[in-house]
Design an enzyme around this catalytic site. Structure first.
Site: not given
Lengths: 412, 412
Positions: A190, A201, A285, A407, A412
């Site tokens: 991921k 991440t 993203e 974002n 997050t």
């Protein structure tokens, strides 16, 4: 007609030699998913026997509790399972966070009836909020029970359970023919934001049914990570939780030991890691384009890689790709800003095969032709430095209003 | 009622002690603007006598032709004028670009009747396109004639002529009382995108009527730049053209020589440079918020500055500020990613005065209260490291859809 720049449905449309498969493609690996929590989703990855394990982790000074735990696990060299949650990173959570990560490990080991110290723990999601341990416990009991009752493995569903802002699961697999027979390598991963060299991440779980000695596996994983996840940037942010783990359980009965086998297996592992890195970049993203930077003619691979990274990390390059603007000056300005010596007078640049700058001289080009080439989903900038024989690639994505929206408004 | 986050009209509403004034506030400096070109705007800055000059420049390996020229000029230590154009950076233009920059210098020196080698040249705008020299020549002749006919100085108009994507001119001035009398310092600057530590497409022209020895001026300019423009990031990109020049023409008759005078003058220069840096950050492309990162309790200023820079360079921090999301975990994750050692267990964090994280422990806070504090134009993150006494600040802006729009569709 202008080609569509919509994302490919799966990696297979732009990667050859990669099988449809996931972390359960190698023999002896099982995965399950739990989507029952309001604030969490969880996945379990289990090997039917103890496996050699190697890993690489974020270099962020604020290492999340599960990363601290996995570092100790990898030092031991043996692991049989991983319990993973998405929705909460268990990062910057202090002593409570460390206790919670250890409790996840204990609960999972006990529920599976294996040595708890061999259970890896990985978390991704919001930073600075304590884990909802009641949900964690419920998830672990459900997942372990599924494995123990022999329920069908859910590799694809597990790959979905570990996602956060990702828009699609990331899996891949391949087979490698070695002197002793065929082995399989697979992964689930991921990663979508907070992605940068030094990792992200980004959680990557590689599995293989080859038998590999711990020191060899550690070296090969390190090489694969350098050539893949360390050459990847979505937004320049480096996560507290990056984790790459690789298990080799030997279930194929094939031992990777002879020099040619080690080389072939290592090359396959690197290749698969690069596919995973490209999948992550392509699903960055808000991304509408995958950006590949290929720097060749360098004196060293490290030099080529740092310059390639500088290109894909540049916000101005990323926005130009989004706007399909063949603004090559931004690409070369990024190379210049890499922090390494560079002589623009010896360099040349191609964008999706079109030469825009030749040995220090800007070339006239057809703006419409250049824009049309940028309509492709993947935009490749190739820089020839004219200094040597080494080369490297790096991968990123464009910067769009979609990134800002995700974002600015997603915690997050 | 929610406070407005619209930008202040001028620096004076959020900076105290700064005069309304520009690079012509010190005695003996004159400025003119030319807006007659279809592809260029130009400005001329002249001192009525030769001045000591010092400067700092981009560290990008691809140095634009005018930067190469100014490096030689500063090595000589004497300058009497600067000719500046916006619209074309004269960067990555090879031998032709170097010849064009030298021709700008020659033409300007001849037209002013001064030694051409004392003329600085600065350019900003599109990369990789040859300068339109016919326009450059027309502009230089117009500007020099205005000076020679004794036309009224146009400091504000010149500050507007050098802008690119900036939304407003950037000027400031102050006076300093020294043992020998009062001296004046002023500046005009431009900069909005491609702004990052290591400098930016940022042109800053500082002037003073103090008399300062070359070596002293060089040191003070270096200190001022370290504490201001090197602690500034809009988008992480580093330009080929960054230039900071400072002229000291001695027209006040006051010599900066005694230790206390050097210290007072240097502190004023640093203060004014910080005001300019904040102006640039506040006018970052698409910005709706100024972000200030203050790191204190560090062992060294360099450590504090690098961590402060990491905060304001983080895309995730920038988007969180835009979304008014008190997502403090991103701030601390950025500190961790600075590349320096750090112990989160000793750190504390405030956001516009509200403590969110205290010595390693996340604090519960009122989400509505935190969001309300983020409605202010300036969002200050203050991190106490708990390791020493040193501190530093850095400045940036939020990342918005506006930034993406400007850079996807504007050919910089």
């Amino acid at each position: 007609m202008e080609p569509s720049s919509s994302k490919p449905v799966s990696s297979s449309s732009w990667e050859t030699g990669i099988e449809v498969g996931d972390a359960t493609f190698p023999r002896g690996f099982w995965a399950y998913a739990w989507e029952g929590g309001p604030r969490l989703r969880m996945a379990l990855l289990v090997s039917d026997r103890p496996a050699t394990v190697a890993g690489r982790f974020t270099v962020n000074a604020a290492q999340a509790a599960p990363v601290q735990l996995c570092r100790r696990l990898v030092a031991g060299g043996v692991s049989q399972a991983a319990v993973i949650n998405a929705g909460n990173a268990n990062a910057l959570t202090g002593a409570q966070g460390r206790a919670d990560a250890e409790r996840m490990q204990q609960l999972c080991g006990q529920a599976l009836g294996i040595e708890p110290a061999t259970v890896a723990v990985a978390s991704t999601g919001v930073i600075g909020v304590p884990l909802p341990m009641a949900e964690i416990e419920a998830g672990i009991h459900y997942l372990a029970e599924r494995y123990q009752m022999g329920a069908p493995s859910e590799g694809e569903k597990a790959a979905r359970a570990i996602l956060t802002t990702d828009t699609r699961p990331k899996t891949g697999a391949l087979t490698v023919s070695l002197s002793g027979g065929t082995v399989r390598i697979g992964y689930m991963a991921k990663g979508s934001g907070m992605i940068h060299p030094g990792m992200a991440t980004m959680l990557v779980f590689l599995t293989t049914d080859a038998a590999v000695a711990p020191a060899v596996l550690d070296r090969l994983v390190g090489e694969a990570v350098d050539a893949s996840f360390h050459a990847l940037s979505v937004d320049g942010d480096m996560s507290t939780n990056d984790t790459v783990l690789c298990w080799a359980n030997g279930a194929s009965g094939v031992v990777v030991e002879q020099a040619e086998d080690v080389q072939a297996f290592g090359a396959a592992l690197t290749r698969l890691a690069q596919v995973a890195a490209r999948q992550i970049a392509a699903d960055g993203e808000g991304a509408t384009h995958l950006i590949t930077a290929r720097v060749r003619g360098a004196q060293t691979v490290a030099d080529a890689r740092q310059k390639a990274r500088a290109i894909i990390a540049s916000a101005l390059v990323k926005t130009a790709v989004y706007g399909r603007d063949p603004n090559w000056g931004r690409v070369l300005a990024a190379v210049g800003a890499s922090g390494l010596p560079w002589d623009p007078a010896r360099a040349s640049l191609w964008m999706n095969g079109l030469c825009l700058y030749n040995q220090g001289v800007p070339l006239p080009f057809d703006e419409a032709e250049a824009k049309a080439r940028m309509a492709a989903f993947e935009v490749v900038f190739e820089v020839a430095l004219g200094e040597g024989e080494a080369e490297a690639e790096a991968w990123g994505c464009d910067l769009t209003e979609g990134y800002v929206d995700i974002n600015a408004h997603y915690r997050t």
